[in-house]
Design a protein around this motif. Structure first.
Motif, PDB file in Angstrom:
ATOM      1  N   UNK A 181       0.834  -1.212   0.000  1.00 38.78           N
ATOM      2  CA  UNK A 181       0.000   0.000   0.000  1.00 38.78           C
ATOM      3  C   UNK A 181       0.862   1.253   0.000  1.00 38.78           C
ATOM      4  N   UNK A 182       1.908   1.269   0.834  1.00 40.28           N
ATOM      5  CA  UNK A 182       2.786   2.439   0.906  1.00 40.28           C
ATOM      6  C   UNK A 182       3.480   2.677  -0.428  1.00 40.28           C
ATOM      7  N   UNK A 205      -2.412  -2.401   8.916  1.00 47.13           N
ATOM      8  CA  UNK A 205      -1.383  -3.001   8.050  1.00 47.13           C
ATOM      9  C   UNK A 205      -0.202  -2.060   7.837  1.00 47.13           C
ATOM     10  N   UNK A 206      -0.475  -0.748   7.800  1.00 44.14           N
ATOM     11  CA  UNK A 206       0.618   0.224   7.673  1.00 44.14           C
ATOM     12  C   UNK A 206       1.519   0.135   8.909  1.00 44.14           C
ATOM     13  N   UNK A 207       0.890   0.049  10.056  1.00 37.44           N
ATOM     14  CA  UNK A 207       1.645  -0.057  11.305  1.00 37.44           C
ATOM     15  C   UNK A 207       2.445  -1.351  11.371  1.00 37.44           C
ATOM     16  N   UNK A 270      -6.984  -5.316   2.315  1.00 34.48           N
ATOM     17  CA  UNK A 270      -5.884  -4.748   1.529  1.00 34.48           C
ATOM     18  C   UNK A 270      -5.520  -5.683   0.381  1.00 34.48           C
ATOM     19  N   UNK A 271      -5.509  -6.989   0.658  1.00 35.77           N
ATOM     20  CA  UNK A 271      -5.168  -7.969  -0.385  1.00 35.77           C
ATOM     21  C   UNK A 271      -6.191  -7.902  -1.519  1.00 35.77           C
ATOM     22  N   UNK A 272      -7.474  -7.836  -1.143  1.00 35.52           N
ATOM     23  CA  UNK A 272      -8.528  -7.765  -2.147  1.00 35.52           C
ATOM     24  C   UNK A 272      -8.345  -6.523  -3.010  1.00 35.52           C
ATOM     25  N   UNK A 273      -8.103  -5.391  -2.344  1.00 37.29           N
ATOM     26  CA  UNK A 273      -7.941  -4.129  -3.064  1.00 37.29           C
ATOM     27  C   UNK A 273      -6.757  -4.172  -4.033  1.00 37.29           C
ATOM     28  N   UNK A 274      -5.688  -4.826  -3.605  1.00 34.84           N
ATOM     29  CA  UNK A 274      -4.471  -4.873  -4.436  1.00 34.84           C
ATOM     30  C   UNK A 274      -4.457  -6.089  -5.364  1.00 34.84           C
ATOM     31  N   UNK A 275      -5.556  -6.853  -5.361  1.00 36.74           N
ATOM     32  CA  UNK A 275      -5.654  -8.069  -6.190  1.00 36.74           C
ATOM     33  C   UNK A 275      -4.525  -9.046  -5.879  1.00 36.74           C
TER      34      UNK A 275
END
Ligand code: ADP
Ligand code: MG
Length: 340
Positions: A181-182, A205-207, A270-275
């Motif tokens: 994500x970052x 997840x960022x943390x 996050x995984x879903x969003x990033x495929x």
């Protein structure tokens, strides 16, 4: 030096370490364990001493365009403490060395040390030394930690036996997805600096990426429960790769169950969003710094109610291999890069 030239890539990181290990001899009586575990072990008479070290390079291990210096200072300490935890030990003293370019201000270094001091406080260790030098390229950070463990509690990567339970602390895959994500936000920013980062609801997840914790809490809780793991490793490279270390060094096989892998809700989202596949992230993500350990079945009742511990599988005879039992009831060999 011989005339032949062999590319390091033909050996890989682990092959290269094995080669260094082969050419290294142990000559001192008080060296109990050299290369090959999460920390070296020395006999202090009363108990064992533990020593571990890690090197962090800008551009390889961290990107300062999104990594706050304060968090970087914290992470540099925490990831080394995780190696002491993986020996079932307690950390005591830390040294930290820096190579800095003139790009950094005094204030920037102060910020970095704010994180270092916060970690030293959290993990109850003293910063007792280091070295400072200039760097012509990026920032280089080297941390070493000295720890202690009593002789009857030390836990190596070897020691797992067939029919024992495989346990994982916390949840997996978050740090990897935080990094994805970052990096995505960085690309968006580079393309259009007016774009606002889209990181709402992604704080966990960022943390996990920016401020990982070492699981000293679980080391203390296992001690209170009267449980000594038979083998243990910290999850720096990912469950697949680190489980293979335990199995190779213990001379055993293992089965882990896809539906038992602890994965946080945010990691799924996050995984879903990033495929990306959340299971692949949990198996191969790395940098979660949770603990993977084995215990005899008799320990189950002593730790089953600890919400920080998940039972993800069990140890088998070596001949069975190291397998992932999928939700579709297939058993697939686990490889360091993942599973096919
Ligand atoms: P970890 O991920 O737990 O830090 P590593 O995979 O980095 O472990 O290292 C595994 C083992 O190899 C450790 O015992 C470490 O001290 C040793 N090691 C790694 N690099 C070197 C090196 N260049 N020389 C000697 N030992 C090394
Ligand atoms: Mg380790």
């Amino acid at each position: 030096m011989s005339q032949t030239r062999t590319e390091i890539s033909t050996l890989g990181e682990f092959g290269l370490i094995q080669r260094i290990n082969k050419s290294t001899s142990i000559n001192l009586k008080d060296t109990v364990k050299g290369i090959g575990d999460d920390a070296a072990v020395m006999d202090l008479g009363e108990g064992f001493g533990l020593l571990t070290t890690d090197l962090l390079l800008e551009g390889v291990h961290f990107d300062l365009s999104f990594f706050p210096l304060k968090h970087l200072g914290y992470k540099a300490i925490a990831i080394n403490i995780a190696d002491i935890a993986a020996m079932n030990g307690k950390p005591h003293q830390v040294t930290l060395s820096l190579a800095i370019s003139n790009r950094f201000s005094v204030e920037a270094i102060d910020e970095f040390y704010e994180g270092v001091h916060a970690a030293c406080k959290d993990f109850n260790v003293d910063l007792v030394g280091g070295d400072t030098t200039s760097s012509r390229s990026g920032l280089v950070i080297s941390v070493s930690v000295f720890g202690r463990v009593s002789k009857d509690k030390i836990t190596y990567r070897f020691g797992a036996k067939a029919n024992e339970l495989l346990c994982v602390t916390g949840d997996l895959g978050g740090a990897y997805l935080g990094l994805q994500l970052l990096e995505r936000e960085k690309q968006v920013y580079l393309a259009n600096p007016n774009m606002q980062p889209e990181l709402d609801g992604k704080d966990y997840v960022i943390q996990r990426q920016l401020r990982p914790e070492a699981r000293m809490d679980v080391v203390f809780e296992l001690e209170e429960a009267g449980v000594i793991p038979t083998s243990m490793i910290d999850l720096s490279d990912g469950l697949a790769s680190d489980l293979l270390h335990i199995c190779a060094q213990s001379g055993v096989g293992a089965v882990i169950f896809e539906d038992k892998l602890p994965i946080d809700e945010q990691t799924y989202l996050a995984a879903t969003e990033l495929k990306l596949n959340p299971i692949t992230a949990a198996l191969n993500g790395g940098e979660d710094y949770e603990l993977l350990f084995t215990v005899p079945q008799s320990a189950y009742d002593l730790i089953k109610n600890n919400p920080k511990i998940s039972f993800v599988g069990y140890i088998t005879e070596k001949a069975n291999g190291v397998l992932l039992h999928t939700n579709g009831d297939n058993r697939i060999p686990i490889t360091a890069q993942g599973w096919n």
